[in-house]
Motif scaffolding. Sequence first.
Motif, PDB file in Angstrom:
ATOM      1  N   VAL A  33       2.992 -19.329   6.220  1.00 56.42           N
ATOM      2  CA  VAL A  33       3.239 -17.764   5.551  1.00 56.42           C
ATOM      3  C   VAL A  33       1.558 -17.517   4.692  1.00 56.42           C
ATOM      4  CG1 VAL A  33       4.169 -15.888   3.825  1.00 56.42           C
ATOM      5  CG2 VAL A  33       5.425 -17.923   6.065  1.00 56.42           C
ATOM      6  N   ASP A  34       1.158 -18.443   4.065  1.00 61.24           N
ATOM      7  CA  ASP A  34       0.077 -18.630   3.920  1.00 61.24           C
ATOM      8  C   ASP A  34      -0.920 -17.996   3.998  1.00 61.24           C
ATOM      9  OD1 ASP A  34       1.320 -18.889   1.326  1.00 61.24           O
ATOM     10  OD2 ASP A  34       0.231 -20.807   0.274  1.00 61.24           O
ATOM     11  N   ARG A  35      -1.290 -18.039   5.225  1.00 61.68           N
ATOM     12  CA  ARG A  35      -2.391 -17.430   6.136  1.00 61.68           C
ATOM     13  C   ARG A  35      -1.897 -16.154   6.295  1.00 61.68           C
ATOM     14  NH1 ARG A  35      -4.419 -21.781   9.378  1.00 61.68           N
ATOM     15  NH2 ARG A  35      -6.048 -20.612  10.055  1.00 61.68           N
ATOM     16  N   GLY A  36      -1.493 -15.703   6.970  1.00 69.36           N
ATOM     17  CA  GLY A  36      -1.171 -14.619   6.877  1.00 69.36           C
ATOM     18  C   GLY A  36      -1.722 -13.819   5.200  1.00 69.36           C
ATOM     19  N   ASP A  37      -3.231 -13.569   6.055  1.00 70.47           N
ATOM     20  CA  ASP A  37      -3.865 -13.165   4.137  1.00 70.47           C
ATOM     21  C   ASP A  37      -4.920 -11.813   5.041  1.00 70.47           C
ATOM     22  OD1 ASP A  37      -5.985 -14.685   5.601  1.00 70.47           O
ATOM     23  OD2 ASP A  37      -6.516 -15.318   4.192  1.00 70.47           O
ATOM     24  N   LEU A  38      -4.878 -11.342   5.673  1.00 66.53           N
ATOM     25  CA  LEU A  38      -5.524  -9.276   6.379  1.00 66.53           C
ATOM     26  C   LEU A  38      -5.139  -9.016   5.626  1.00 66.53           C
ATOM     27  CD1 LEU A  38      -7.450  -9.233   8.690  1.00 66.53           C
ATOM     28  CD2 LEU A  38      -5.675  -8.677  10.105  1.00 66.53           C
ATOM     29  N   LEU A  39      -3.651  -8.489   5.225  1.00 67.85           N
ATOM     30  CA  LEU A  39      -3.685  -7.863   4.658  1.00 67.85           C
ATOM     31  C   LEU A  39      -3.143  -7.879   3.160  1.00 67.85           C
ATOM     32  CD1 LEU A  39      -0.658  -6.341   7.134  1.00 67.85           C
ATOM     33  CD2 LEU A  39      -2.528  -5.650   7.113  1.00 67.85           C
ATOM     34  N   ARG A  40      -4.139  -7.025   2.543  1.00 72.59           N
ATOM     35  CA  ARG A  40      -3.783  -7.489   0.937  1.00 72.59           C
ATOM     36  C   ARG A  40      -4.363  -5.963   0.514  1.00 72.59           C
ATOM     37  NH1 ARG A  40      -4.247 -12.144  -1.629  1.00 72.59           N
ATOM     38  NH2 ARG A  40      -4.557 -14.225   0.034  1.00 72.59           N
ATOM     39  N   GLY A  41      -3.395  -5.918  -1.314  1.00 71.46           N
ATOM     40  CA  GLY A  41      -3.982  -4.779  -1.671  1.00 71.46           C
ATOM     41  C   GLY A  41      -3.182  -4.305  -2.979  1.00 71.46           C
TER      42      GLY A  41
ATOM     43  N   ARG B  90      -2.634   3.082   3.668  1.00 68.69           N
ATOM     44  CA  ARG B  90      -2.140   1.785   2.573  1.00 68.69           C
ATOM     45  C   ARG B  90      -1.635   2.714   1.304  1.00 68.69           C
ATOM     46  NH1 ARG B  90      -1.723  -3.263   2.810  1.00 68.69           N
ATOM     47  NH2 ARG B  90      -1.678  -4.558   0.192  1.00 68.69           N
TER      48      ARG B  90
ATOM     49  N   ASP C  41       2.438  -3.553   2.962  1.00 65.47           N
ATOM     50  CA  ASP C  41       1.288  -4.745   4.697  1.00 65.47           C
ATOM     51  C   ASP C  41       2.452  -3.826   5.789  1.00 65.47           C
ATOM     52  OD1 ASP C  41      -0.206  -6.060   2.864  1.00 65.47           O
ATOM     53  OD2 ASP C  41       1.516  -7.156   3.168  1.00 65.47           O
TER      54      ASP C  41
ATOM     55  N   LEU D 140       5.687 -10.336  10.229  1.00 64.55           N
ATOM     56  CA  LEU D 140       5.890 -11.660   9.857  1.00 64.55           C
ATOM     57  C   LEU D 140       6.620 -11.904   8.508  1.00 64.55           C
ATOM     58  CD1 LEU D 140       6.268 -14.927  10.831  1.00 64.55           C
ATOM     59  CD2 LEU D 140       3.961 -14.917   8.495  1.00 64.55           C
TER      60      LEU D 140
ATOM     61  N   GLU E 216       0.863  -9.884  11.381  1.00 67.04           N
ATOM     62  CA  GLU E 216       0.833 -10.570  10.146  1.00 67.04           C
ATOM     63  C   GLU E 216       1.814  -9.888   9.570  1.00 67.04           C
ATOM     64  OE1 GLU E 216      -2.388 -11.110   8.227  1.00 67.04           O
ATOM     65  OE2 GLU E 216      -1.901 -10.491   6.387  1.00 67.04           O
TER      66      GLU E 216
ATOM     67  N   ARG F  78      -3.632  -8.282  15.128  1.00 67.57           N
ATOM     68  CA  ARG F  78      -2.981  -9.458  14.221  1.00 67.57           C
ATOM     69  C   ARG F  78      -3.181  -9.224  12.953  1.00 67.57           C
ATOM     70  NH1 ARG F  78      -7.000 -13.091  10.826  1.00 67.57           N
ATOM     71  NH2 ARG F  78      -5.820 -13.908   9.267  1.00 67.57           N
TER      72      ARG F  78
ATOM     73  N   GLU G 121       0.339  -0.423   6.610  1.00 65.22           N
ATOM     74  CA  GLU G 121      -0.927  -0.967   7.576  1.00 65.22           C
ATOM     75  C   GLU G 121      -1.322  -1.607   8.555  1.00 65.22           C
ATOM     76  OE1 GLU G 121      -3.252  -3.190   4.765  1.00 65.22           O
ATOM     77  OE2 GLU G 121      -5.312  -3.117   5.548  1.00 65.22           O
TER      78      GLU G 121
ATOM     79  N   ARG H  32      -5.707   2.384  -6.436  1.00 65.68           N
ATOM     80  CA  ARG H  32      -7.272   1.620  -5.888  1.00 65.68           C
ATOM     81  C   ARG H  32      -7.157   1.274  -4.300  1.00 65.68           C
ATOM     82  NH1 ARG H  32      -5.417  -3.918  -6.368  1.00 65.68           N
ATOM     83  NH2 ARG H  32      -3.218  -4.238  -7.401  1.00 65.68           N
ATOM     84  N   GLN H  33      -6.560   1.526  -3.321  1.00 59.90           N
ATOM     85  CA  GLN H  33      -6.857   1.676  -2.894  1.00 59.90           C
ATOM     86  C   GLN H  33      -7.497   2.140  -1.690  1.00 59.90           C
ATOM     87  OE1 GLN H  33      -4.896  -0.725  -1.625  1.00 59.90           O
ATOM     88  NE2 GLN H  33      -3.846  -0.893  -2.973  1.00 59.90           N
TER      89      GLN H  33
END
Lengths: 553, 204, 567, 103
Positions: free
Chosen positions: D95-103, A327, A256, A185, A182, A178, A259, A321-322
């Motif tokens: 697009v807002d639902r793609g929130d797995l990758l953050r930081g 990442r 992103d 995308l 993402e 997944r 990762e 801060r990772q």
Amino acid sequence: MTMFAPLAGIWMPSPQDLRLFGAELSLVAAIVALLVLSMLFGRSERLGAGVALAAAVAVIFFCRDAAGLVDTGARAALTPPGAASMLVADRFTVFFKLLLALFLATIIWLWMTGAAAGRTGGEVRPVPAGPEFFVLLLTSMLGMSLMVATPNLLVMMIAVETASLPSYMLAASDRRSRAGAEAALKYVLFGATTAAVMAYGLSLLFGLFGTLDLPAIAAAVSVKGMPALGWIAMAAFLVGVAFKISAVPLHFWCPDVFEGAPVEVATWLSVASKAAGLGLLLRIVAAFGGDVPATIALPLAWGVGLVAAATCTLGNLAALRQESVKRMLAYSSIAHAGYMMMAAAIPPAAAGDATVRPAMAAIVSYLFVYLLMNLGAFGVTAMVAWSQGSDRLAAFTGLGRRAPWLAVPMSICLFSLVGLPPLAGFAAKWWLLAALGQGADRHSWLWWLVFVAVINTAVSLYYYVRVIRQMFLADDERLERLAVPVGGLALANGCAVLLLLLGTVAFGLMRDRSLAYAACLARAAPESVVAAQDRLAWNGGPEGMVVNGADRP
Amino acid sequence: MTGSNRLSIVAAVLVWLARAGPVWARGPRGPGPADWIGIELEAVMFYLLGGLAAVCAVGCVLSSRVVRMALFLFGALGAVAGLYLLLHANFLAAIQLIVYAGGTLVVIIFGIMLSSASAAARYRARPAEKAAGAAVGLLLLAGLVTAVGRIDWSEGIAAAPSAPTVDGLGRALLTTYLVPFELSSVLLLAVMIGAAWLAGSGRK
Amino acid sequence: MTEFTAQDVIRPRWSPALRARAIRRFMLAGLIIMIGTGVAAVCLEIFGRSLSPLWLTVGIVLPSVLAFGALFVVFAITAHALLGRLLKRLAFVLFIGSLAGIVLTAWGASLLFGLVDRIVAARPDPIAQTIFGGELTTDEIVRFFAATPEDPKALEAPPALEFVAYLLWPWQFRLLRDLVLALVILGFVSVTASFAIWWERKVAGRIQSRLGPMRVGGWHGWAQGIADGLKLVQKEDIVPGRADGPVFRLAPYLVFIPVLTAFLALPFSDRWVLRDLEVGLVLVLGLLGIDVIGVILAGWASHNKWSMYGALRVAAQMVSYEIPMGMALLLPVMAAGTLRPGAIGALQSGGFHTWLAFCSPFLFAAAGVYFVASLAACKRAPFDLPEAESELTGGFHTEYSGFRWAVFFFGEYAAMFVVCGLAVLLFLGAWHSPLPASWGESLAGGSWWQRGLYALLFSGPAWFIAKTYALLFVHIWLRWTLPRIRIDQVMYACVQVMLPMTMLLLLGQMFWQLLVPPDGITARAANIVCTLAGAAIVAAFVGTAGWGYLNRRRLVGPLAVNHLPGS
Amino acid sequence: MGSITLMHYLVLGALLFCCGLLTMVVKRNAVGILIGVELVLNAANVNLVAFGRYRGAGIDGQAAALFVIVLAAAEAAVAIAIFMNFYRHLTTVDVDRGDLLRG
């Protein structure tokens, strides 16, 4: 031949022209061969890897060949006489292609290691599957090698897209993940947006100057000056380039994607994509040297410098801060792109001036060293992630005990990324700063960039050392030793040894700046690249970009 | 009144109407009443097509349903194809219809159909975003138009522009533009393979 | 004559009172707009001498269009009410009249335009053409007619001539001419569609040993198409509750209008073409490709799963088959070296053996490939998956009824005509008869009856239409003969059979043109073989039909045959 | 008066560009963003063809526009394939639902 009588009036590229671009042609041939072979022999991944490896070897061979030709003064434009050149073959492009080919080979090595780990170990290891993976890899390499080889804005844009579109799909190449979906995308949306803006900038530049040939545009600018619209158009065009380099503020995709994408792809993108973007940026910036008045060349350099400073500062701060090492490395790659961009910010001086060439050479050698450091760091991260199922910092706990042959090269690579003295990373950074300092003789504001770079280096120490501390100082007795594939060990340790070697050699030559980079590359790269930076052809120079194919044999 | 009488009256009225006739049809030509409506057909077509394109573009921004957006995009594409005809780019107009409207847009609509939960799915922007967007958009437009307007486009025009033919375009693609042509063909090949691979159902 | 009346199928949707009110309102609106526009025009003439095109468009052009639109609506509503009654008595007259009208309008228009062109050409200095001011003034027209060889400057013209001049004056404008010709095309498409609907049902009946429609209009129910059309127009206007209204309403027109526009560049003969564009073929192909969008949107907007499946199948099928279709078209383009339809047609005037399909074996094969691909691109059987009645209850048009459904069918039959027309144009000698046109050169420039004879025997729009209808018949024939194939078979046939085949053909044709000298022995032998094969196919076609006709009692059964003419 | 100049086309191009940019910024649906991209590419094409016509380099402008069209087609194909891939995992293309990758 009578058969081709109807074609008599049509221009054809000469065999020598084609020989100069044998690298690209062999890439295309490999793509087609891959498709045909997988049609004949079934969809075998090993076959794909083999063909891609063969393509890398062919590219290296053709680059040596082309280097020899270029040395004897051969030039190609791949356009009929009288038309502006679409491609150039000079030492600079040859070096880039060589760099990419070497890197491609190591990426395939990494992939094979991963595939082997997936087959032998019981762990679920997502292997990007199918010959399509290699088709996309080769196509993106084709795009990247053309990005640096063209003085034409249209071809630049198409090459950027040729490098980008397969990369988007590569990022999603593990279809079960997944995170990969993402990442792809976000990557594709970002890339499509910037490409569209780039196209709009291109259209305005075409209207303003009536041509898409970069030297011709530079010539027109030096005569007529640059209107406001020209700056807007230029900025819009550079948006697409900045996306490839992941310069601030167009860097959001980078962490992103690194990762979420499979680690081979992340490694590939971390070096190749940025290298090609930097080459493109250099070509554009350098084109605006020479006769272009300082009122135009200076603001451009200022802009690049500001973006470079912002890029490396933001990259470093965000890396602090990772928790995910991939990442963290992604942000570190943003920061390093910032360092390299700084050299591009040195305002190009008049033709033949000595200031530009150290900058070019600095970037070129930095790229080479960066390739090794990044490959090692990403490679070790991949090994850890494959066997642990995670790339968080916690997965590195006690690695010094559990897998010393991974932990030691990882530390060497990380120290090199910081730029600590005995390592090649230090030498690369030193030359970069030296080039900046040399440029600052004429433009004192460049000292600010030096200052920013030094501060950032200090900041970056913290997060790199965090990983090293986790590997050696934190330990948990319950954790077992890691089973690491031999290929992975070889890759990581090879990188580390090379870094050490290069660093030592370069350190010895540090006293003479002008000699240092040459010597460094002389030992690092195959013989044909020895003088790459000596013969870096920039506009105005005796072997500058060829306009109108005037001096073709 | 007899029939012939009625007929002659009608004829008289017609002749009178003809003599009165529209003023611009009567001449004499040259500076005079006939010239005040000197609108070229091109101008009218431009305003019609350009207006359609602009309305469709604004519709794309304002519409909250993706299918409507695709429909607006279709309108804009068609209008732009018409503008190509006005600009003597016949081949490009045809290509725009084949590739853009007939290919790309179909792919986009296909994507919408496969990826929307229901026909009525809407994606609404927040008011703050709308306001910010409108402000930025208008500013950008004003800036661009000002920058465009400050340039004297008439300078440096070559000799009378001749309409390029299909023949000329074809020759240019295989000589001057050989490199981008071949490059984009390789790109399309890779994209075709990759997209089929990625969108495929995952079976090997 | 049967007892059937048009009233049986036509149930008025509006009450007479409602209709009258609507008519009054529309007339009023039209009049008000017209008067307003007139006032505006007068004011402009008095006050403003320079006026931006934008304001002129907004102030005068748009209102005029609106006013005419309103009046047209009134006319349509009235006609709509009257037609049902008229049809009963005047069906035959209407049909013949519309046919004659189309031909006469096209012919008369071309004569008229030719006359005006002559007048324009007689003027010395051309000026730019605008919407309201052209090259000609009425004075010049009068002078053109009044001038005698003795006195070129004679200005004494009878008032009637002046009136004629005003009638002639507008025809110098391209826009007006195009409008007239567009109406002609619209008429032609309508007649073709309503004829093809009847024809299809008759052919289906014959193939299934029954009679097909026999009632409406008298002779073999020939007015069935018109009656169907009228019935559909009068049906209730239904939009499903959860459908996407505007898109649902728009979709049929997105199918119909591009196909109609494709007639823009389709030549019926060397002179009977609206615009002989340099890129005509690509344009036609592009316009044919656009109607996919309408079909997809129709399926999507219906909010019905059958429609959705149909739409998805259409998107996959039509887009895929456009590729082999377009590539098969490239072969004759390569042979002719041009994309201009007129030029390709003119190339084949040397008789049956010079038709492009018989020029090389690759072209011969390409003609076949094109025909199959065109079947699929028009979603005709055996490729009619998108609307497969038995599985999808109609596919993308499940939810459609009434007028919009009729528009879909008009679009489909018009598209069939266009693809068959393209086949005729590119492979089967365009508007030329099998006799070489050079035989009739003495007739071509002769008196009017000689010219008519030439058009009838050697080359003319009649040949084009006749050949296209022959191919149209094959479309219909195949639909009622072949079973429908599965969707995976459809895609397999396209991607793995037709596409490689067209690529090989393209390569083959390339080498043929490079290697085979055009008047050498190989080319001639291939030409002869292909011509003979083509002739054999035609002979077999005619022979089978003749044999079938002679044995009709045994094959079809006396019940169906007894009604046939000549039985 | 009334004749159309290069300026008209450039202003139209700028309008299309701004609308496309706004679409890309405002929309949350990935396909919506792609539609914005197509608008911007069209703006570029209008510019290119108009420059080609009015600045005497017809072939160059049209050839460049041709390549932009090709790129747009390739980009749309890739983007839609990736959207489909995303949709398989999250059953949406928001697009807002793609929130797995953050930081």
